[in-house]
Scaffold this motif. Sequence first.
Motif, PDB file in Angstrom:
ATOM      1  N   CYS A 227      46.422  86.294 -52.972  1.00 21.14           N
ATOM      2  CA  CYS A 227      47.754  86.153 -53.554  1.00 21.14           C
ATOM      3  C   CYS A 227      48.424  84.925 -52.958  1.00 21.14           C
ATOM      4  O   CYS A 227      48.456  84.762 -51.743  1.00 21.14           O
ATOM      5  CB  CYS A 227      48.571  87.403 -53.225  1.00 21.14           C
ATOM      6  SG  CYS A 227      50.311  87.241 -53.613  1.00 21.14           S
ATOM      7  N   SER A 228      48.932  84.073 -53.827  1.00 23.85           N
ATOM      8  CA  SER A 228      49.638  82.918 -53.286  1.00 23.85           C
ATOM      9  C   SER A 228      51.104  82.993 -53.670  1.00 23.85           C
ATOM     10  O   SER A 228      51.454  83.440 -54.761  1.00 23.85           O
ATOM     11  CB  SER A 228      48.998  81.618 -53.770  1.00 23.85           C
ATOM     12  OG  SER A 228      49.658  81.153 -54.908  1.00 23.85           O
ATOM     13  N   GLU A 229      51.921  82.591 -52.733  1.00 26.01           N
ATOM     14  CA  GLU A 229      53.365  82.744 -52.906  1.00 26.01           C
ATOM     15  C   GLU A 229      54.043  81.688 -52.047  1.00 26.01           C
ATOM     16  O   GLU A 229      53.573  81.368 -50.959  1.00 26.01           O
ATOM     17  CB  GLU A 229      53.761  84.137 -52.428  1.00 26.01           C
ATOM     18  CG  GLU A 229      55.189  84.488 -52.679  1.00 26.01           C
ATOM     19  CD  GLU A 229      55.493  85.919 -52.214  1.00 26.01           C
ATOM     20  OE1 GLU A 229      56.494  86.460 -52.656  1.00 26.01           O
ATOM     21  OE2 GLU A 229      54.727  86.470 -51.400  1.00 26.01           O
ATOM     22  N   THR A 230      55.162  81.179 -52.542  1.00 20.39           N
ATOM     23  CA  THR A 230      55.908  80.228 -51.729  1.00 20.39           C
ATOM     24  C   THR A 230      56.736  80.994 -50.707  1.00 20.39           C
ATOM     25  O   THR A 230      57.504  81.887 -51.067  1.00 20.39           O
ATOM     26  CB  THR A 230      56.839  79.389 -52.623  1.00 20.39           C
ATOM     27  OG1 THR A 230      56.051  78.876 -53.695  1.00 20.39           O
ATOM     28  CG2 THR A 230      57.447  78.247 -51.836  1.00 20.39           C
ATOM     29  N   ILE A 238      48.754  81.685 -48.765  1.00 22.99           N
ATOM     30  CA  ILE A 238      47.800  82.565 -49.435  1.00 22.99           C
ATOM     31  C   ILE A 238      47.470  83.729 -48.511  1.00 22.99           C
ATOM     32  O   ILE A 238      47.166  83.535 -47.340  1.00 22.99           O
ATOM     33  CB  ILE A 238      46.521  81.809 -49.824  1.00 22.99           C
ATOM     34  CG1 ILE A 238      46.864  80.744 -50.864  1.00 22.99           C
ATOM     35  CG2 ILE A 238      45.475  82.766 -50.365  1.00 22.99           C
ATOM     36  CD1 ILE A 238      45.681  80.018 -51.427  1.00 22.99           C
ATOM     37  N   ARG A 239      47.568  84.934 -49.059  1.00 22.97           N
ATOM     38  CA  ARG A 239      47.173  86.120 -48.294  1.00 22.97           C
ATOM     39  C   ARG A 239      45.952  86.742 -48.959  1.00 22.97           C
ATOM     40  O   ARG A 239      45.843  86.752 -50.188  1.00 22.97           O
ATOM     41  CB  ARG A 239      48.316  87.135 -48.270  1.00 22.97           C
ATOM     42  CG  ARG A 239      49.423  86.760 -47.283  1.00 22.97           C
ATOM     43  CD  ARG A 239      50.623  87.637 -47.459  1.00 22.97           C
ATOM     44  NE  ARG A 239      51.352  87.229 -48.642  1.00 22.97           N
ATOM     45  CZ  ARG A 239      51.919  88.069 -49.499  1.00 22.97           C
ATOM     46  NH1 ARG A 239      51.852  89.349 -49.306  1.00 22.97           N
ATOM     47  NH2 ARG A 239      52.559  87.616 -50.545  1.00 22.97           N
ATOM     48  N   VAL A 240      45.052  87.248 -48.149  1.00 23.90           N
ATOM     49  CA  VAL A 240      43.816  87.801 -48.688  1.00 23.90           C
ATOM     50  C   VAL A 240      43.611  89.227 -48.205  1.00 23.90           C
ATOM     51  O   VAL A 240      43.541  89.478 -47.005  1.00 23.90           O
ATOM     52  CB  VAL A 240      42.596  86.955 -48.263  1.00 23.90           C
ATOM     53  CG1 VAL A 240      41.324  87.530 -48.871  1.00 23.90           C
ATOM     54  CG2 VAL A 240      42.765  85.511 -48.686  1.00 23.90           C
ATOM     55  N   ASP A 354      39.086  78.501 -46.740  1.00 23.72           N
ATOM     56  CA  ASP A 354      38.162  78.740 -47.856  1.00 23.72           C
ATOM     57  C   ASP A 354      38.537  79.905 -48.754  1.00 23.72           C
ATOM     58  O   ASP A 354      37.734  80.787 -48.988  1.00 23.72           O
ATOM     59  CB  ASP A 354      36.735  79.031 -47.339  1.00 23.72           C
ATOM     60  CG  ASP A 354      36.245  77.961 -46.409  1.00 23.72           C
ATOM     61  OD1 ASP A 354      36.641  76.808 -46.616  1.00 23.72           O
ATOM     62  OD2 ASP A 354      35.478  78.290 -45.485  1.00 23.72           O
ATOM     63  N   THR A 355      39.754  79.946 -49.276  1.00 22.88           N
ATOM     64  CA  THR A 355      40.023  80.980 -50.265  1.00 22.88           C
ATOM     65  C   THR A 355      39.608  80.466 -51.637  1.00 22.88           C
ATOM     66  O   THR A 355      39.683  79.278 -51.915  1.00 22.88           O
ATOM     67  CB  THR A 355      41.514  81.347 -50.312  1.00 22.88           C
ATOM     68  OG1 THR A 355      42.258  80.166 -50.618  1.00 22.88           O
ATOM     69  CG2 THR A 355      41.997  81.912 -48.993  1.00 22.88           C
ATOM     70  N   LEU A 356      39.161  81.412 -52.453  1.00 22.31           N
ATOM     71  CA  LEU A 356      38.744  81.036 -53.801  1.00 22.31           C
ATOM     72  C   LEU A 356      39.956  80.608 -54.621  1.00 22.31           C
ATOM     73  O   LEU A 356      39.879  79.728 -55.470  1.00 22.31           O
ATOM     74  CB  LEU A 356      38.053  82.234 -54.460  1.00 22.31           C
ATOM     75  CG  LEU A 356      37.262  81.926 -55.720  1.00 22.31           C
ATOM     76  CD1 LEU A 356      36.126  80.979 -55.417  1.00 22.31           C
ATOM     77  CD2 LEU A 356      36.719  83.203 -56.339  1.00 22.31           C
ATOM     78  N   LEU A 357      41.093  81.239 -54.320  1.00 18.57           N
ATOM     79  CA  LEU A 357      42.322  80.909 -55.044  1.00 18.57           C
ATOM     80  C   LEU A 357      42.664  79.434 -54.880  1.00 18.57           C
ATOM     81  O   LEU A 357      42.963  78.733 -55.845  1.00 18.57           O
ATOM     82  CB  LEU A 357      43.468  81.786 -54.517  1.00 18.57           C
ATOM     83  CG  LEU A 357      44.821  81.642 -55.186  1.00 18.57           C
ATOM     84  CD1 LEU A 357      44.777  82.137 -56.617  1.00 18.57           C
ATOM     85  CD2 LEU A 357      45.881  82.408 -54.425  1.00 18.57           C
ATOM     86  N   ARG A 358      42.606  78.954 -53.633  1.00 19.30           N
ATOM     87  CA  ARG A 358      42.891  77.541 -53.369  1.00 19.30           C
ATOM     88  C   ARG A 358      41.912  76.658 -54.124  1.00 19.30           C
ATOM     89  O   ARG A 358      42.281  75.679 -54.754  1.00 19.30           O
ATOM     90  CB  ARG A 358      42.818  77.289 -51.855  1.00 19.30           C
ATOM     91  CG  ARG A 358      43.035  75.856 -51.445  1.00 19.30           C
ATOM     92  CD  ARG A 358      44.488  75.433 -51.448  1.00 19.30           C
ATOM     93  NE  ARG A 358      45.258  76.050 -50.382  1.00 19.30           N
ATOM     94  CZ  ARG A 358      46.520  76.449 -50.530  1.00 19.30           C
ATOM     95  NH1 ARG A 358      47.126  76.317 -51.680  1.00 19.30           N
ATOM     96  NH2 ARG A 358      47.153  76.984 -49.520  1.00 19.30           N
TER      97      ARG A 358
END
Length: 625
Positions: A227-230, A238-240, A354-358
Amino acid sequence: MAGKPRSGCEALRVVARCRPMSRREEAAGYERVLELDVKLGQVSIRNPRAAPGELPKTFTFDAVYDASSKQADLYDETVRPLIDSVLQGFNGTVFAYGQTGTGKTYTMQGAWAEPEKRGIIPSAFEHIFTHISRSQNQQYLVRASYLEIYQEEIRDLLAKDQSKKLELKENPETGVYIKDLSSFVTKNVKEIEHVMNLGSQTRSVGSTNMNEHSSRSHAIFLITIECSETGPDGEEHIRVGKLNLVDLAGSERQSKMGAQGERPKEASKINLSLSALGNVISALVDGRSTHIPYRDSKLTRLLQDSLGGNAKTIMVATLGPASHSYDESLSTLRFANRAKNIKNKPRVNEDPKDTLLREFQEEIVRLKAQLEKRGMLGKKRRRSSRRKKAMDGEGTVDNEGEDENEDGLEKNMENYLKEQKERLEEEKAAIQDDHSLVSEEKQKLLQEKEKMIEDLRKEQEATELLAIKYKAMESKLLIGGRTIVDHTNEQQKMLELRRQEIAEQKRREREMQQEMLLRDEETMELRETYTSLQQEVEIKTKKLKKLYAKLQAVKAEIQDQHDEYIRVRQDLEEAQNEQTRELKLKYLIIENFIPPEEKNKIMNRLYFDGDEDQWKFQPLVPTEG
Ligand code: ADP
Ligand code: MG
């Protein structure tokens, strides 16, 4: 989310669940040996072969679920808070532990077709995607994997090639992971259910006897939620959260069962992963152990974080109510009782590498830039991006007015190509009509134009592909209210909320009851002033009776522990004997059929790779000269 603790120490949550008597058990007339006190969270088990005066044994858990409990009760009260945590970036694990036939699979999966009977996994799917659809200013990426551990081998249930055995690897940053495990990005409940079904099919296809197979293997469904959030700092974070949903192998002792006749493929009938799980739990709660034997099995290595590490963990101990499963039920209760004392240290996984979201975000930006370079992104988009940037400063990926953009994208491409093509066609016609040109020259010019039209077509194809890829990538990043919409109406939402409140209240009540019980026992020892001799005798007699009962319970416990210890030792001895026999066979073959110099050559090249728990060959050193 503000104000909630982001880390801390917390105990494993352990709940017990007892299934109803089966028709077979009823027909056979088995007695019921389990009693559940739902209010207090206690299970009592009565020995059907009890000596007169022997009391039932009582165990207290975070919650207990009796035969009349609904799947939703367990989910709302016990599992929902865990999934909420995973959505916030914690790791979470749910284990189902118990004898075969007591409801592990029913609890984890349940009956799909009937909404009331859906288990933890499908309920979690609903929960996760509903949460995302209601979220604001957050971007999610959800992906799933499904694997199985059978005879200490890891099988990827989603891979095309089922013969491939996967290996565990260790990364100093992120811990233990499975190399090459496939995972699928899923955009909604339907997609993730499809992944689940795919894996379940593979699981049953790969085994000749599904019952035997599922009772001996561990199935793990893994969901990763990024989850990405400002954040308040204006930066994007980003939290995983990783969720392990584990349907363990049957906990029953195996030595009585198993195929007869053929020599077993395993050297021993002991399920290594399951006994390692028991050993890890014992070592964790022992207090004196400095060494926790995580490395003894695939399961304990893979789930190391779930046991005493960075995760929130729930264990559901499943039980059968009937007298014939007394021994196994007691051993399950003991196991669960020990697990209660494990302390975890969960924390939010924020901004890991290394998050997939990024990766997706970067790829989307790259594709977008490429499309823009080709003039394929409309003016509208640029205008809306500029507006957004002006509003919230620099840098976030812009998703305002996405629908417009996508329409705009197609239109622009169409227009551009049409214009270009028309222009080329016009030029072609002009060449045709130009009588000042010699026919040879004309032909050459026309060919050139043809080629340009062809190039344009190719360019169009490439751009289309790029646009498709761009759209596909962007659609995988989920945004509440836009890419994923919540269809429940207000009334349903209220109902949901009420259910959750009730579950929460029940939980608190039980905790209070348990605490009162504890305090009762303590105060009894403190009340030392008496008004009369008579009263003193009464109270002391009562106390004595209570203490005597306690003493008996402890004595029985010691006896049971001793019996169990002997059983385990016998199992281990049996396993050792089998292994020795196996070893003798291998020696016989080596000594009699392999020439000594060959044997020496092989022996000199072999070494043990502790990481992969395998013997390996050293590469042949090239001879010099
Ligand atoms: P396990 O996976 O532990 O071997 P299953 O989940 O396959 O056990 O359950 C065995 C049988 O008992 C199944 O037919 C299942 O439908 C039934 N069952 C288990 N738990 C319950 C329950 N809580 N309520 C109703 N039926 C149950
Ligand atoms: Mg099962």
